[in-house]
Scaffold this motif. Structure first.
Motif, short mmCIF file in Angstrom:
data_model
loop_
_atom_site.label_atom_id
_atom_site.label_comp_id
_atom_site.label_asym_id
_atom_site.label_seq_id
_atom_site.Cartn_x
_atom_site.Cartn_y
_atom_site.Cartn_z
N UNK A 698 0.74 -1.17 0.03
CA UNK A 698 0.05 -0.05 0.09
C UNK A 698 0.77 1.32 -0.12
N UNK A 699 2.08 1.06 0.74
CA UNK A 699 2.81 2.53 0.86
C UNK A 699 3.57 2.86 -0.67
N UNK A 700 3.89 1.75 -1.25
CA UNK A 700 4.47 1.91 -2.59
C UNK A 700 3.43 2.21 -3.45
N UNK A 701 2.26 1.88 -3.55
CA UNK A 701 1.42 2.31 -4.56
C UNK A 701 0.76 3.44 -4.38
N UNK A 702 0.67 4.12 -3.17
CA UNK A 702 0.10 5.27 -2.96
C UNK A 702 1.36 6.51 -2.90
N UNK A 703 2.53 6.08 -2.50
CA UNK A 703 3.61 6.93 -2.49
C UNK A 703 3.16 7.86 -1.39
N UNK A 704 2.37 7.36 -0.30
CA UNK A 704 1.89 8.55 0.72
C UNK A 704 1.52 7.73 1.94
N UNK A 705 1.56 8.50 3.03
CA UNK A 705 1.25 7.48 4.47
C UNK A 705 -0.08 8.28 4.78
N UNK A 706 -1.13 7.39 5.27
CA UNK A 706 -2.36 7.59 5.85
C UNK A 706 -1.77 8.14 7.38
N UNK A 707 -2.80 8.79 7.80
CA UNK A 707 -3.01 9.25 9.39
C UNK A 707 -2.77 7.91 10.16
N UNK A 708 -3.29 6.86 10.01
CA UNK A 708 -3.05 5.75 10.64
C UNK A 708 -1.90 5.08 10.60
N UNK A 709 -1.22 5.20 9.43
CA UNK A 709 0.25 4.64 9.27
C UNK A 709 1.09 5.46 10.15
N UNK A 710 0.98 6.84 10.04
CA UNK A 710 1.89 7.79 10.64
C UNK A 710 1.89 7.38 12.35
N UNK A 711 0.46 7.16 12.79
CA UNK A 711 0.28 6.78 14.24
C UNK A 711 0.98 5.60 14.51
N UNK A 712 1.02 4.74 13.63
CA UNK A 712 1.72 3.29 13.88
C UNK A 712 2.99 3.62 14.02
#
Length: 924
Positions: A698-712
């Protein structure tokens, strides 16, 4: 540093024996580098330095003095090599008696002589005018030792003019090899000399006989005439005639010899004047010689001539001498004034100061020139220090100046600025200097350059000032003449009385040095009235910890240089207080700047995750702290005589609060990064470590981080900070002597745990709420009723969707950090089980099929997430099952088991992440 020279070694002397004042040539090794290096020369224990003439390092020419020892060593002493040794010796012979008409190769003491002009005995009896060879035969000196002759004839002498003359000694010494016939001839010669003396006396008498007889005849005739006449008239007439004859004779003699006697008197006067001029030409030429020697700078010659003239003519009553001596005194007074002006002139070397003081002492200058010089040097040092400050304040137009403008090459001590480029990299890690120009290493703030220059000035001037005082105290400023005259003792007495005055001078210099540095670096530490005198700097911005460290090093080097002079510690304590204040300020400023650097770390977060689910942020934070502490190592270390920087309670509290603030700044930085809205994040540089697992890409595909990923990611960083980073930082704090490390760690850990819990609750809320919210609509989809339902055919779709969503959460957490999976999954399961229990308890009644369906779905969910069950979730599942009717028949139990196996088989691939092996793998 040049190697010390070897001591002098005398290996030869020519001749190796002789009488006093014999000219000798000394040869050897290391006999000095020049005339001024030769400070001592003794032969047989007598000082021969005054007659010594240095020719080369291997040759010296001098004259032997009147030594007491008849044999001894030749000792040469030099400044460069010290006192030497000798492998040869010199034998001193007793001088022979030299007659007044004998030729001599050396100067004969003429203090006692016989003045034939005045016929006065000056100490030598007229008998000494006899010929040196009374026997009239050839003298043949024997080889009998002088000591043996003295022992053979005790108390006697071979000098025929002596009262203790011994003829036998004389014959043994002068005619031991003379033949008997020659001795007979000598006897004849002695008789002739005796007869000649008698004949001379008789001839003198014979030559005056005619005059004697004439006078006798005249007196007889006068006597007869007086007797024949018998009258007073004849007697008076004859007497008058005799007087007339005598007067005419006297007048004739005066007339004949007047001119001769006049010329004789004039010649005697001229001769006497010439003798006086020749004999006292030293005094008559002295005023002119003084002027010439002063112009040439030969003050030693002037002083020696003046001492000689003073001893000879200081108390003279002769008017001519008094007139010339007064002129000499006038010249000497002008020389005193000249030397005093040169002594008080600045700048001046210690050697010149000592020289001028010695000259003035030998000239008996009024007052105390040494103390005047000390006072002048004190005022000059103070003036130099204030002039240095004023020049730098006036030239302060920009913040930086280049080092090449500084004259540091002539510094006698190691420059701290030269050491700066080696320690500059310790201020921050290289990754924190990308925005700076590399040329900053070659620039220094104006205040730093001023402190360098000021301390260099004091260190270069104060040692000579202190050494001048020490020489004044021990009397080494004065010559032997002053020591004999008692001037040295008077000077020592004055020095003892002025110790407190000199102590105040040193303290004034130290106070000025410290206050000038405080005015440039710590202006807030000055009193209100001192700011104008010692301050005046434009404080555009406070110096960084790096430059304060450099300043501390500079002041420490200056303190070490002053301590080496053996200046009492109480005079230098004020410098130690300054160093302590600078160290405290450096620590405070460094920690403040560190907090600012850490605040900017949020801008450097690139969200690159490694295998452990960490970004570079914790490492950057730790490295920033470590580099700051390393830059403070020299500041925290105590040099000899320095107190601990944490000895004051206020300093401990301030440093502790700043350390806690640094940790809190980073915690706030983490919170800011994890809660920042999506639009505020720069995604241009986001990437993921290629070595990290990315199950779903998901990270490679979107080239961005969601807020949930930043929290993790933030949770993963928090976990690492709690278990490693904060503990490592605490160890570094303790290693560098920080106080209150337990408090720093405790407060920081509590704040970090609070952030971690907030972020965790936020993430669980983001992920669990949608799953929990979908359960109730899913259960009752299609108007499902627990009271009226068909026989269960399997797990319904709502539960499968919930499991898929839980699996998605598992995948997301596993992608970021495997260590977070149990914690997150347990909380999600708790939320789902709690909601499912609530829904079951809300059902009023179940049909037989409904109860079986509900039990199937609850057991399927419980068995699937069994590895993430907690006491809370177990309790929720238990309550949900207790709300259902119990299975009454074996058929229902068998059907339940079959349906559960069918569910697990059909979703085997999806449920792999919930297997124990997966969990074990994750824990490893």
């Amino acid at each position: 540093m040049s190697r010390a020279r070897q001591p002098p070694l005398v290996t030869g002397i020519s001749p190796n024996e002789g009488i006093s004042w014999t000219k000798v040539t000394i040869r050897g090794e290391n006999l000095g580098t020049g005339p001024t290096d030769l400070i001592g020369l003794t032969i047989c224990g007598h000082n021969c330095l005054l007659t010594a003439e240095w020719m080369s390092a291997s040759k010296i020419v001098c004259r032997v003095g009147q030594a007491k020892n008849d044999k001894g060593d030749i000792i040469v002493t030099t400044k460069s090599g010290g006192k030497g040794t000798s492998t040869v010796s010199f034998k001193l012979l007793k001088p022979e008696k030299i007659g007044i008409l004998d030729q001599s190769a050396v100067w004969v003491d003429e203090m006692n002589y016989y003045d034939m002009r005045t016929d006065r005995n000056k100490g030598i009896p007229p008998l000494s005018l006899r010929p040196a060879n009374p026997l009239g035969i050839e003298i043949d000196k024997g080889r009998f030792p002088q000591k043996d002759l003295e022992a053979l004839f005790p108390g006697m002498s071979a000098d025929f003019t002596s009262e203790n003359f011994s003829a036998a000694w004389y014959l043994i010494e002068n005619h031991s090899t003379t033949s008997f016939d020659q001795l007979k001839t000598a006897v004849v010669n002695l008789k002739k000399q005796a007869n000649k003396k008698n004949e001379g006396s008789l001839a003198y008498v014979k030559g005056g006989l005619s005059t004697f007889f004439e006078a006798q005849d005249a007196l007889s005739a006068i006597h007869q005439k007086l007797e024949a006449d018998g009258t007073e008239k004849v007697e008076g007439s004859m007497t008058q005639k005799l007087e007339n004859v005598l007067n005419r004779a006297s007048n004739t003699a005066d007339t004949l010899f007047q001119e001769v006697l006049g010329r004789k008197d004039k010649a005697d006067s001229t001769r006497n004047a010439l003798n006086v001029l020749q004999r006292f030409k030293f005094l008559f030429n002295l005023p002119l010689n003084i002027e010439r020697n002063i112009q040439k700078g030969d003050y030693d010659v002037v002083i020696n001539d003046y001492e000689k003239a003073k001893s000879l003519f200081g108390k003279t009553e002769v008017q001519v001498f008094k007139k010339y001596y007064a002129e000499v005194e006038t010249r000497i007074e002008a020389l005193r004034e000249l030397l005093l002006d040169k002594l008080l002139e600045t700048p001046s070397t210690l050697h010149d100061q000592k020289r001028y003081i010695r000259y003035l002492s030998d000239l008996h200058a009024p007052g105390d020139p040494a103390w005047q010089c000390i006072g002048a040097q004190h005022q000059w040092i103070l003036q130099l220090m204030h002039n240095c400050k004023e020049s730098y304040v006036k030239e302060q137009k920009g913040e930086y100046i280049f080092f090449p403008m500084l004259d540091l090459d002539s510094d006698v001590r190691p420059s701290a600025i030269g050491h700066l480029s080696q320690t500059a990299s310790l201020k921050r890690g290289s990754s924190f200097q990308s925005g700076r120009d590399d040329a900053w290493r070659y620039k220094a703030p104006q205040q730093v350059v001023f402190v360098e220059k000021l301390t260099k000035l004091v260190v270069s001037q104060l040692p000579n000032f202190w050494k001048l005082w020490i020489s004044y105290v021990n009397g080494s400023l004065f010559s032997e003449t002053a020591e004999k005259s008692g001037q040295m003792e008077r000077s020592k007495k004055n020095a003892r009385q002025r110790q407190n005055d000199f102590k105040k001078m040193i303290q004034e210099v130290m106070h000025s040095l410290v206050k000038l540095i405080r005015g440039a670096l710590l202006p807030f530490s000055l009193r209100e009235g001192e700011s104008r005198q010692y301050g005046g700097w434009e404080m555009k911005s406070e110096l960084s910890g790096q430059w304060l460290t450099h300043v501390i090093q500079t002041v420490r080097l200056s303190s070490e240089s002053l301590t080496a002079l053996e200046i009492p510690n109480d005079m230098l304590q004020i410098i130690q207080d300054l160093i302590l204040d600078l160290r405290v300020r450096c620590i405070i400023v460094t920690l403040q700047h560190t907090a600012e650097d850490i605040k900017r770390l949020a801008e450097k977060e690139d969200w690159v995750v490694d295998n452990e689910g960490l970004t570079s942020l914790p490492s950057q934070f730790e490295q920033c702290i470590i580099h700051s502490l390393q830059s403070l190592k020299t500041v925290l270390d105590c040099k000899p005589g320095e107190a601990s920087v944490f000895q004051q309670q206020k300093t401990q509290e301030d440093v502790c609060q700043l350390s806690i603030a640094i940790m809190q700044v980073f915690i706030d930085c983490l919170e800011q990064l994890s809660t920042k809205p999506d639009g505020d994040i720069d995604t241009a540089h986001l990437s993921v470590d290629v070595s990290s697992p990315d199950l779903f890409g998901s990270i490679h595909e979107d080239s961005s981080l969601s807020s949930e990923q930043r929290l993790l990611i933030a949770l993963s960083n928090c976990r690492y900070l709690e278990r490693h980073t904060f503990l490592n930082i605490a160890e570094h704090f303790e290693k560098h002597g920080f106080q209150g490390v337990e408090k720093i760690t405790q407060v920081s850990m509590e704040s970090l745990k609070e952030l971690d819990q907030r972020l965790f609750e936020m993430y669980v809320e983001f992920k669990a709420d949608p799953i929990v919210g979908s359960l109730e609509p899913g259960i009752y989809a299609g108007y499902f009723d627990w009271k009226d339902c068909l026989v269960p055919a399997g797990v319904r779709n709502y539960l499968k969707e919930a499991l898929v969503n839980i699996i998605a959460v598992h995948a997301e957490v596993f992608t970021i950090s495997k260590d977070l999976v149990p914690r997150v999954m347990s909380r999600v399961v708790e939320a789902v089980s709690e909601e499912l229990s609530r829904l079951m308890q809300c059902v009023s009644s179940f049909s037989r099929n409904g109860a079986l369906q509900a039990r199937l779905e609850i057991c399927a969910l419980r068995d699937t997430v069994a590895i993430y069950l907690t006491p809370e979730s177990n309790s929720s599942f238990k309550q949900a099952l207790e709300a259902l009717p119990q299975l009454s028949s074996g058929t229902d139990k068998k059907l339940l088991e079959e349906l559960l196996n069918k569910f697990k088989s059909s979703m085997h691939l999806q449920l792999t992440c919930f297997q124990a092996s997966s969990s074990a793998m994750m824990k490893t």
